[in-house]
Scaffold this motif. Structure first.
Motif, PDB file in Angstrom:
ATOM      1  N   GLN A  18      14.576 -16.982  41.598  1.00 52.93           N
ATOM      2  CA  GLN A  18      15.221 -17.321  40.340  1.00 52.93           C
ATOM      3  C   GLN A  18      16.724 -17.558  40.488  1.00 52.93           C
ATOM      4  O   GLN A  18      17.359 -18.083  39.576  1.00 52.93           O
ATOM      5  N   ILE A  21      18.790 -22.754  43.228  1.00 52.74           N
ATOM      6  CA  ILE A  21      18.624 -24.056  42.595  1.00 52.74           C
ATOM      7  C   ILE A  21      18.883 -25.130  43.643  1.00 52.74           C
ATOM      8  O   ILE A  21      19.874 -25.059  44.392  1.00 52.74           O
ATOM      9  N   TYR A  22      18.009 -26.135  43.704  1.00 52.07           N
ATOM     10  CA  TYR A  22      18.165 -27.245  44.634  1.00 52.07           C
ATOM     11  C   TYR A  22      18.792 -28.423  43.892  1.00 52.07           C
ATOM     12  O   TYR A  22      18.311 -28.831  42.833  1.00 52.07           O
ATOM     13  N   THR A  23      19.860 -28.950  44.458  1.00 51.97           N
ATOM     14  CA  THR A  23      20.532 -30.090  43.842  1.00 51.97           C
ATOM     15  C   THR A  23      20.490 -31.277  44.799  1.00 51.97           C
ATOM     16  O   THR A  23      20.720 -31.129  45.997  1.00 51.97           O
ATOM     17  N   TYR A  71      24.742 -18.957  40.847  1.00 50.29           N
ATOM     18  CA  TYR A  71      23.463 -19.093  41.519  1.00 50.29           C
ATOM     19  C   TYR A  71      23.739 -19.480  42.969  1.00 50.29           C
ATOM     20  O   TYR A  71      24.873 -19.770  43.345  1.00 50.29           O
ATOM     21  N   TYR A  73      23.200 -22.438  45.225  1.00 49.26           N
ATOM     22  CA  TYR A  73      22.865 -23.851  45.153  1.00 49.26           C
ATOM     23  C   TYR A  73      22.600 -24.373  46.560  1.00 49.26           C
ATOM     24  O   TYR A  73      23.453 -24.243  47.444  1.00 49.26           O
ATOM     25  N   TYR A  87       7.626 -30.444  43.687  1.00 49.45           N
ATOM     26  CA  TYR A  87       7.994 -29.986  42.347  1.00 49.45           C
ATOM     27  C   TYR A  87       7.061 -30.603  41.308  1.00 49.45           C
ATOM     28  O   TYR A  87       6.574 -29.915  40.399  1.00 49.45           O
ATOM     29  N   ASP A 105      12.945 -25.639  36.521  1.00 51.91           N
ATOM     30  CA  ASP A 105      14.406 -25.779  36.527  1.00 51.91           C
ATOM     31  C   ASP A 105      15.027 -25.401  37.863  1.00 51.91           C
ATOM     32  O   ASP A 105      16.198 -25.043  37.930  1.00 51.91           O
ATOM     33  N   ARG A 106      14.258 -25.482  38.940  1.00 52.50           N
ATOM     34  CA  ARG A 106      14.793 -25.174  40.266  1.00 52.50           C
ATOM     35  C   ARG A 106      15.297 -26.428  40.991  1.00 52.50           C
ATOM     36  O   ARG A 106      15.878 -26.327  42.061  1.00 52.50           O
ATOM     37  N   ARG A 108      17.393 -30.171  40.506  1.00 55.36           N
ATOM     38  CA  ARG A 108      18.261 -30.984  39.652  1.00 55.36           C
ATOM     39  C   ARG A 108      18.861 -32.122  40.469  1.00 55.36           C
ATOM     40  O   ARG A 108      19.062 -31.993  41.674  1.00 55.36           O
ATOM     41  N   THR A 116      17.128 -35.588  36.083  1.00 50.09           N
ATOM     42  CA  THR A 116      16.950 -34.165  35.797  1.00 50.09           C
ATOM     43  C   THR A 116      16.195 -33.961  34.502  1.00 50.09           C
ATOM     44  O   THR A 116      15.306 -33.100  34.404  1.00 50.09           O
ATOM     45  N   ARG A 120      12.488 -32.112  33.590  1.00 48.33           N
ATOM     46  CA  ARG A 120      12.311 -31.119  32.536  1.00 48.33           C
ATOM     47  C   ARG A 120      11.209 -31.537  31.572  1.00 48.33           C
ATOM     48  O   ARG A 120      10.356 -30.733  31.194  1.00 48.33           O
TER      49      ARG A 120
END
Length: 213
Positions: A18, A21-23, A71, A73, A87, A105-106, A108, A116, A120
């Motif tokens: 949690q 986050i992957y960007t 977080y 990232y 995903y 939401d992991r 973006r 993004t 969602r």
């Protein structure tokens, strides 16, 4: 961090953290996998499930660099196409009720709010049905919608019923693995991206120019 840090992770481990986050950075191309690449990935996983001699399935490498804030990232340097496909696959399985929604939401897209937002919205139950081609064709996130539809159609046609889909989801989350390798912060990421993409889904000249800029 001055050394490559690899971790062998299941798909569940990859997405369930949690705090992670992957960007996808701005120099990366849009999601571009077609039915051929997506269906091959799904067939490979299903073949591994059916092979009683196989206890797990290694999917490949995910190259990232870690950027800490509130977080953790992970900026995706290589493996974006596969990561987005996974995903979307988890999204389908969660909407079918055969997998958890812990992944949400992991993932973006940096500087691509429509992409993004597409991720969602695809998580909503209304997208259990295909997106119309007319709608997809007029949006810059068309690849994401089309990729989800390919996954949905393949799973409905070839892995029928909740029991088989639940088995598929369990194997995916607990037995399919990737190596997430964190590159040193001093790496020339644009150069690395260009070198890595001389194979697989080939870069267009515009993508190379964008990466260099």
């Amino acid at each position: 961090m001055n050394e490559l840090v690899p971790q062998l992770l299941t798909i569940g481990d990859l997405f369930d953290d949690q705090n992670a986050i992957y960007t996808v950075p701005i120099y990366q191309r849009n999601y571009a996998w077609q039915a051929e690449q997506i269906e091959q990935l799904l067939r490979d996983i299903q073949d591994a499930i059916n092979d009683k001699k196989v206890d797990s399935y290694f999917l490949g490498n995910l190259m990232v660099t870690e950027r800490k804030g509130g977080y953790i990232y992970f900026e995706v340097i290589d493996g974006q196409q596969r990561l987005t496909t996974l995903y979307l696959l988890l999204t389908f399985l969660a909407e079918r009720g055969v997998s958890s929604k812990g992944y949400q939401d992991r993932l973006r897209y940096e500087s691509r709010p429509r992409a993004t937002e597409a991720l969602r919205r695809i998580s909503s139950a209304s997208l259990l049905h295909p997106i119309s081609s007319e709608y997809s064709a007029i949006t810059e996130d068309a690849g994401i919608h089309q990729g989800y539809n390919v996954i949905r159609q393949f799973m409905v046609q070839h892995i029928k019923g909740n029991d088989k889909q639940r088995q598929f989801a369990h194997f995916l989350r607990t037995k399919v693995t990737v190596v997430r390798a964190s590159l040193p912060s001093k790496t020339d990421f644009n150069r690395y991206f260009e070198i890595m993409n001389t194979r697989g889904q080939q870069l267009q000249q515009a993508d190379i120019v964008k990466a260099r800029l």
